[in-house]
Design a protein around this motif. Structure first.
Motif, PDB file in Angstrom:
ATOM      1  N   TYR A 102       0.850  -1.101  -0.085  1.00  6.81           N
ATOM      2  CA  TYR A 102       0.204   0.123   0.008  1.00  6.81           C
ATOM      3  C   TYR A 102       0.907   1.348  -0.040  1.00  6.81           C
ATOM      4  O   TYR A 102       1.963   1.153   0.725  1.00  6.81           O
ATOM      5  CB  TYR A 102      -0.906  -0.103   1.229  1.00  6.81           C
ATOM      6  N   GLU A 123     -10.821   3.594   6.973  1.00  2.36           N
ATOM      7  CA  GLU A 123     -10.903   2.673   5.986  1.00  2.36           C
ATOM      8  C   GLU A 123      -9.896   2.257   5.594  1.00  2.36           C
ATOM      9  O   GLU A 123      -9.435   1.093   5.140  1.00  2.36           O
ATOM     10  CB  GLU A 123     -11.618   3.426   4.730  1.00  2.36           C
ATOM     11  N   ARG A 154      -8.258  -1.832   5.287  1.00  3.40           N
ATOM     12  CA  ARG A 154      -7.363  -2.187   4.143  1.00  3.40           C
ATOM     13  C   ARG A 154      -6.080  -2.857   4.308  1.00  3.40           C
ATOM     14  O   ARG A 154      -5.703  -4.073   4.040  1.00  3.40           O
ATOM     15  CB  ARG A 154      -7.454  -1.135   2.976  1.00  3.40           C
ATOM     16  N   THR A 172      -7.576  -8.911  -0.184  1.00  3.89           N
ATOM     17  CA  THR A 172      -8.321  -7.525  -0.475  1.00  3.89           C
ATOM     18  C   THR A 172      -9.505  -7.788  -1.444  1.00  3.89           C
ATOM     19  O   THR A 172      -9.185  -8.595  -2.532  1.00  3.89           O
ATOM     20  CB  THR A 172      -7.360  -6.722  -1.022  1.00  3.89           C
TER      21      THR A 172
END
Ligand code: SF4
Length: 904
Positions: free
Chosen positions: A852, A881, A885, A895
């Motif tokens: 990420y 949020e 994730r 995911t």
């Protein structure tokens, strides 16, 4: 192996542990400090433990020092886990288990010294005798374990091999590489059975064109090659490069920006070349600037009393290393990066040849000198691995014109502009001018060091050549006009000496008078344009210019005299003297160029601005402390001198990178190659990354962390790192914010088993910080935005990049000038996109990686999103949020597919 019963102390952000005998207990910081003050404790990395305890005077039995003595030039990650791996011991299970490991490691290292199979035994006994006299804490424990050798050990300076003078090389044969041969070579390099990568094959075929015979003088073949991450560009260019050097007998230079890539290239080149040729020479050589290598004369001086106290112990450990080093490279080579920081002073740099004081053939160690060896080895090499700055300096003022690079691959090509910017800049500052004074006159104070002025370095000229001797005397007198020791103090007191100090005083006064940046209070450096300067300033600068010209004249006379002596050598000039004169002529010529550049800079002050340059006055400060003052000149477009100095004489040049283009746009890359300055139209090629970014990565733009709210920023970092269970790289645009965030969250994370390291906080060099980060999947690293390029951590250790905000360029005078010339905000945008692309590029290094990329800024303009590879999902979401994730992936939940919100 019995654990040694020394008392061991371990301190982390999570707490302190003391082990006495075989009992470990948790103690407070206060108790730890008391225990360390009472007894010599076994510790790992004393400066780091000292920072953790807030007790700067901590000393003890540091295992890293023992490791450096027992296994010089052997790599170890300086953490408990790293030490365990290096010594084949079981990894400690958490902080509470570390003190036990320290005891075991000490025992293992001490046992090694008694073993007949200890590979680094030679020199240890002799070194230990000196260390005993210096009361090195480990010395008493080692005495009795290291047997006195039967025959006297060879002294380091006898032991090192001599380099050999290599014959002159013929110029390379002109050949054309055939595509089939290049692809065949590529298959050889990638290995039988390796998956064929079409992008890599296309890349190699394109790269081969750069090696074709040049058609017009001054017009090299120039290839700009965008190489998406994972196409395998290194072997892609090594295939034609190795084929060309084999068939033509010429040398290819591959230039990098980071040490990580140099390391990788050294490994990859083994596929194409053997370690040594049949005659014993090396076909692949790593070349760095001379300031990276150990100067044996400086080391000898340090060993013979030039260094005292702890620095003297460092010199002994460096001497141990020098005997086993591959190439004497102290900065990023096989000298552990952590060794210098253990001694908390600039010991390492003063052992290199930073100030150009080398006496060449006049040096007793000349024939064993690491720098001379590297220089000679590169002349006969097939492949020279270097860095951008060195390639440029070598092209500009290399000693041997025949050995200047003509076939060059600039990997990490997006950094060529910045490297050219610093190489071709001029800085007339206090620090630079005092160095020149010392080079001419010698040190002012009676110093124990060997630093000498020009007359001592050219003693034979002074004795035997009247014209040369007069020039040296005149130069010495003229150099008195340059700033001397204590110049900053005199400036602060308003009492400068001589024309140059007066100039610096005027610079300082003008900068403070004009400043309205708000930087005065914040402690930052200050600067102002060198424009509209008053008459008094211009007068002072002209007096300074005359003083510089008065110094340049005798240096030029001396240079001419040396040339005449070399052309028609007198009886007193033997071979050694000749080599010394050649060295002196070379270092003279670049100092003459430097003086001429300073004079030109001063000559323009007060006159109309030259649109080619950006000039400014600056007071350099760090945390409100001034450390240099002066006038700076940069090229508005540094690729102009680059083109004439590097490109024009070259025959083939490749500039390649994963982030050469801005999105799909080539215009900026072409402008930044310098091609247009010499009328060359570059060949362009782009190969897309084979990675599936849609499945492997996500960009998360977090919209609800308020700007300027440090507690909220720190909390966001801590929670994101917890959510990903470490493996995070945090990038900051301001050191102040980095420190504030680290101070708030390091303890909390450590207690959760998630160690957090930080540049500018931990007393560890950046290279070692990256090694530590790579080695521990639970660790995270905070650094400045500049770290975005220096971290090469494939795999699980790096799975989250967090940027605190959009990386805007610093609004400096130089930036403003380039921004105006480069299209205003579009110029800024292209810089930011490049930075984002580079930072994103750290995340996905292989097909297996997943990660990420988080930006904690709601004000993230959509026009910057093209920085990310096509297909990468981008989401603007809340912190909650984002945490969801990141944590669901870290805990193994996949995911959800298909909920890609696309680019917002
Ligand atoms: S030749 Fe120069 S750099 Fe090398 S050891 Fe001697 S003084 Fe140092």
């Amino acid at each position: 192996m019995a654990a040694l019963s020394l008392t061991a102390l371990h301190a982390s952000h999570g707490g302190c542990w003391l082990r006495e005998g075989d009992v470990t207990r948790t103690i407070s910081k206060g108790e730890a400090v008391m225990a360390a003050a009472d007894t010599l404790l076994l510790i790992l990395n004393a400066p780091l433990v000292a920072t953790r305890l807030g007790y700067p005077d901590l000393s003890g039995l540091d295992l890293l020092e023992l490791y450096a003595f027992v296994h010089p030039a052997r790599f170890v990650v300086p953490t408990p886990k790293g030490l365990a791996h290096a010594l084949n011991l079981p990894e400690p299970q958490g902080d509470a288990d570390v003190a036990r490991l320290l005891q075991q490691a000490a025992a293992a290292l001490l046992d090694t010294c008694e073993s007949p199979d200890w590979p680094e035994r030679e020199g240890a006994w002799t070194g230990l005798q000196s260390l005993v006299r210096m009361r090195w804490p480990w010395a008493t424990l080692l005495t009795g374990r290291i047997a006195k050798p039967q025959r006297a050990e060879r002294w380091l300076f006898t032991r090192l091999p001599e380099w050999e003078e290599s014959p002159e090389h013929a110029q390379p044969r002109q050949i054309v590489l055939h595509e089939a041969d290049v692809l065949h070579r590529l298959e050889d390099l990638t290995g039988a059975g390796a998956e064929q990568r079409p992008g890599q094959r296309a890349y190699a075929a394109q790269a081969a064109h750069a090696f074709a015979p040049r058609e017009r003088s001054g017009h090299p073949h120039l290839l700009l090659a965008q190489a998406g991450t994972g196409i395998g560009k290194t072997l892609g260019y090594l295939a034609p490069a190795s084929l060309w050097s084999q068939q033509s007998g010429g040398t290819v230079w591959v230039s990098t920006y980071t040490k990580a890539l140099q390391r990788q290239l050294r490994q990859e080149s083994r596929r194409a070349w053997p370690e040594r040729r049949t005659d014993g020479s090396r076909p692949v050589v790593v070349r760095k600037g001379r300031e990276n290598y150990l100067c044996l004369l400086n080391l000898e001086d340090a060993l013979q009393g030039g260094f005292a106290g702890r620095a003297a112990i460092l010199a002994q450990l460096v001497a141990r290393w020098a005997a086993y080093s591959r190439d004497g490279d102290m900065i990023g080579g096989d000298l552990p990066g952590w060794l210098g920081t253990l001694f908390r002073q600039r010991g390492i740099t003063s052992l290199t040849d930073r100030r150009g004081e080398c006496v060449y053939a006049g040096c007793p160690h000349y024939r064993k000198c690491f720098i001379e060896r590297a220089t000679r080895a590169s002349a006969g090499a097939d492949l020279v691995i270097a860095n951008h700055a060195l390639v440029m300096v070598n092209a500009a003022r290399g000693r041997d014109t025949a050995a200047r690079p003509t076939r060059i691959v600039f990997d990490e090509g997006h950094h060529v502009f910045d490297a050219a910017d610093s190489t071709f800049a001029a800085a007339l500052t206090g620090a630079e001018t005092i160095e020149l004074r010392r080079w001419v006159i010698g040190p002012e104070k009676a110093s124990r060091g060997r630093r000498r002025g020009l007359s001592a370095r050219l003693a034979d000229i002074v004795s035997y050549d009247e014209a040369g001797s007069k020039a040296i005397t005149a130069a010495r007198a003229a150099a008195e006009a340059l700033p001397g020791d204590g110049w900053m103090q005199r400036l602060a007191e308003g009492a400068p000496w001589g024309p140059l100090e007066e100039l610096l005083a005027a610079v300082r006064a003008t900068v403070y008078a004009r400043d309205e940046s708000g930087g005065q209070e914040a402690g930052y450096g200050l600067e102002t344009e060198a424009a509209d300067l008053d008459g008094a300033f211009v007068e002072i600068s002209q007096a300074a210019r005359e003083a510089l010209a008065d110094l340049r004249q005798p240096l030029m006379r001396l240079g001419l005299r040396l040339e005449a002596l070399l052309e028609d050598p007198p009886d007193w000039l033997d071979g050694q003297g000749r080599a010394r004169l050649e060295g002196a002529r070379h270092s003279l010529s670049w100092r003459i160029d430097l003086l001429a550049a300073w004079e030109a800079l001063l000559a323009r002050l007060g006159g109309p601005a030259d649109p080619e340059y950006v000039d400014w006055l600056a007071v350099e400060r760090s945390e409100a402390r001034e450390f240099d003052i002066g006038i700076h000149r940069h090229w508005l477009d540094p690729m102009k001198p680059f083109a004439s100095v590097v490109l024009e004489p070259a025959h083939g040049v490749i500039m390649t990178s994963a982030t050469l283009r801005d999105g799909e746009d080539w215009a900026k890359a072409v402008a930044r190659s310098g091609a247009e300055h010499i009328g060359v139209v570059p060949r362009l090629t782009a190969q897309e990354s084979p990675f599936d970014y849609a499945a492997q990565a996500e960009v998360l733009i977090v919209t609800d962390v308020p700007k300027g709210d440090i507690p909220a920023l720190a909390a966001a970092y801590a929670r994101l790192i917890e959510a990903s269970k470490g493996g995070a790289l945090g990038l900051f645009t301001a050191i102040r914010r980095l420190r504030a965030v680290h101070g708030r969250i390091a303890d909390r994370l450590a207690r959760a088993g998630l160690p957090l390291y930080a540049q500018h906080v931990d007393p560890i060099d950046t290279g070692t910080l990256v090694d530590i980060f790579r080695d521990d999947p639970a660790a995270s690293l905070l650094g400045t935005d500049a770290l975005r390029d220096g971290v090469d951590v494939p795999g699980h250790s790096l799975r989250l990049v967090v940027m605190e905000q959009v990386p805007w360029p610093r609004p400096s005078i130089l930036h403003r000038a380039r921004r105006m010339a480069g299209g205003g905000s579009a110029y800024d945008d292209s810089i930011i996109r490049a930075r984002l692309a580079q930072a994103f590029g750290r995340l996905i290094r292989s097909r297996q990686d997943h990660g990420y990329f988080v930006v904690l800024s709601s004000a993230f303009p959509s026009r910057l999103l093209s920085a990310f590879p096509a297909g990468t999902p981008v989401r603007r979401i809340s912190l909650e949020e984002a945490l969801h994730r990141v944590s669901s992936h870290a805990s193994g939940e996949t995911t959800p597919e298909g909920e890609n919100a696309g680019r917002s």
